[in-house]
Motif scaffolding. Structure first.
Motif, short mmCIF file in Angstrom:
data_model
loop_
_atom_site.label_atom_id
_atom_site.label_comp_id
_atom_site.label_asym_id
_atom_site.label_seq_id
_atom_site.Cartn_x
_atom_site.Cartn_y
_atom_site.Cartn_z
N VAL A 149 -6.99 29.52 12.68
CA VAL A 149 -8.08 29.76 13.80
C VAL A 149 -9.33 29.02 13.51
N LEU A 167 -15.55 29.20 21.21
CA LEU A 167 -14.31 29.50 21.47
C LEU A 167 -13.64 29.71 20.07
N THR A 169 -10.17 30.18 18.50
CA THR A 169 -8.72 29.88 18.97
C THR A 169 -7.71 29.08 18.03
N ARG A 170 -6.60 29.35 18.18
CA ARG A 170 -5.42 28.41 17.14
C ARG A 170 -5.28 27.37 18.35
N ILE A 172 -6.35 24.89 21.82
CA ILE A 172 -7.05 24.69 22.98
C ILE A 172 -6.27 23.35 23.69
N SER A 201 -7.43 28.08 26.55
CA SER A 201 -7.38 28.57 25.20
C SER A 201 -6.46 29.78 24.98
N GLY A 203 -6.56 31.72 22.19
CA GLY A 203 -6.96 32.57 21.67
C GLY A 203 -6.93 32.76 20.33
N ALA A 204 -7.10 33.95 19.39
CA ALA A 204 -7.32 33.83 18.17
C ALA A 204 -6.68 35.46 17.73
#
Length: 220
Positions: A149, A167, A169-170, A172, A201, A203-204
């Motif tokens: 992440v 952001l 995130t894993r 984008i 994005s 997300g995480a």
């Protein structure tokens, strides 16, 4: 015929410099990407841009899905023979290359940062041993296991508006087209000629939740 990685960049640039009015790419999204970069390099030097035609013969075939071209040889040939053209947006990005030097390039479909880079690396190393969708699905699973992440400070501009945000995130994706990864519809809202990039994005979430929920990306 291309003889090495990024050879299509040189071939397309030379074709533009030679005054060709049309350059036709027979290949996949990677070859289309390289040809577009060659044409843009020529444009930066003041050379008039040729038209770009495509005949899909690659692993993913994602850009032609956004263009709405049916994956049949006669459909590609009809599109080229009609001489009807469509202007599309193109993005320029700067990055640090493998030699730790700053470089620049262009994209016409989707620019991915994070997990997507690992996916492309694994698919390229596979060298076409697996079918398109399965190759990307398998590579996505391997990339998820290795992914981390990231926390990104982002500045978005549209017209006179400016927005700053953080952001976590894993992955984008900066999207001009709708599809990547052999049919994953990451940006259903993207239109390649509206003057706007869609920023998506993923997300995480934990790896398990990410794997379960991300299957819906195939349906958009």
């Amino acid at each position: 015929h291309t003889e090495r990685p990024r050879h299509a960049v040189d071939l397309a640039e030379q074709a533009a410099r030679d005054g060709r009015d049309t350059v036709i790419v027979v290949g996949g999204d990677g070859t289309i990407h390289e040809a577009a970069n060659g044409l843009m390099r020529a444009r930066e030097a003041g050379v008039a841009l040729p038209r770009l035609g495509i005949v899909g013969r690659g692993t993913g075939g994602d850009f032609r899905k956004t263009l709405g071209i049916e994956h049949r040889l006669d459909r590609y040939c009809q599109a080229i023979a009609s001489k009807k053209t469509r202007k599309i947006d193109i993005g320029r990005f700067t990055f640090c290359n493998r030699a730790d030097q700053q470089d620049q390039a262009w994209f016409i479909n989707i620019l991915s940062v994070g997990m997507g880079g690992l996916v492309d690396q694994y698919v390229a190393e596979d060298s076409g041993k697996l079918g398109g969708t399965f190759a990307y699905f398998s590579a996505s699973f391997r990339a998820l296991l290795r992914s981390e992440v990231g926390i990104l400070d982002c500045v978005l501009r549209r017209g006179g508006e400016r927005q700053s945000l953080e952001l976590t995130t894993r992955q984008i994706s900066i999207c001009n087209g709708r599809f990547f990864g052999s049919g994953m519809e990451v940006a259903p809202m993207a239109v390649p000629d509206d003057g706007i990039f869609q920023v998506v994005s993923l997300g995480a979430a934990s790896r398990f939740k990410f794997a379960v929920s991300s299957l819906s990306i195939y349906s958009g």
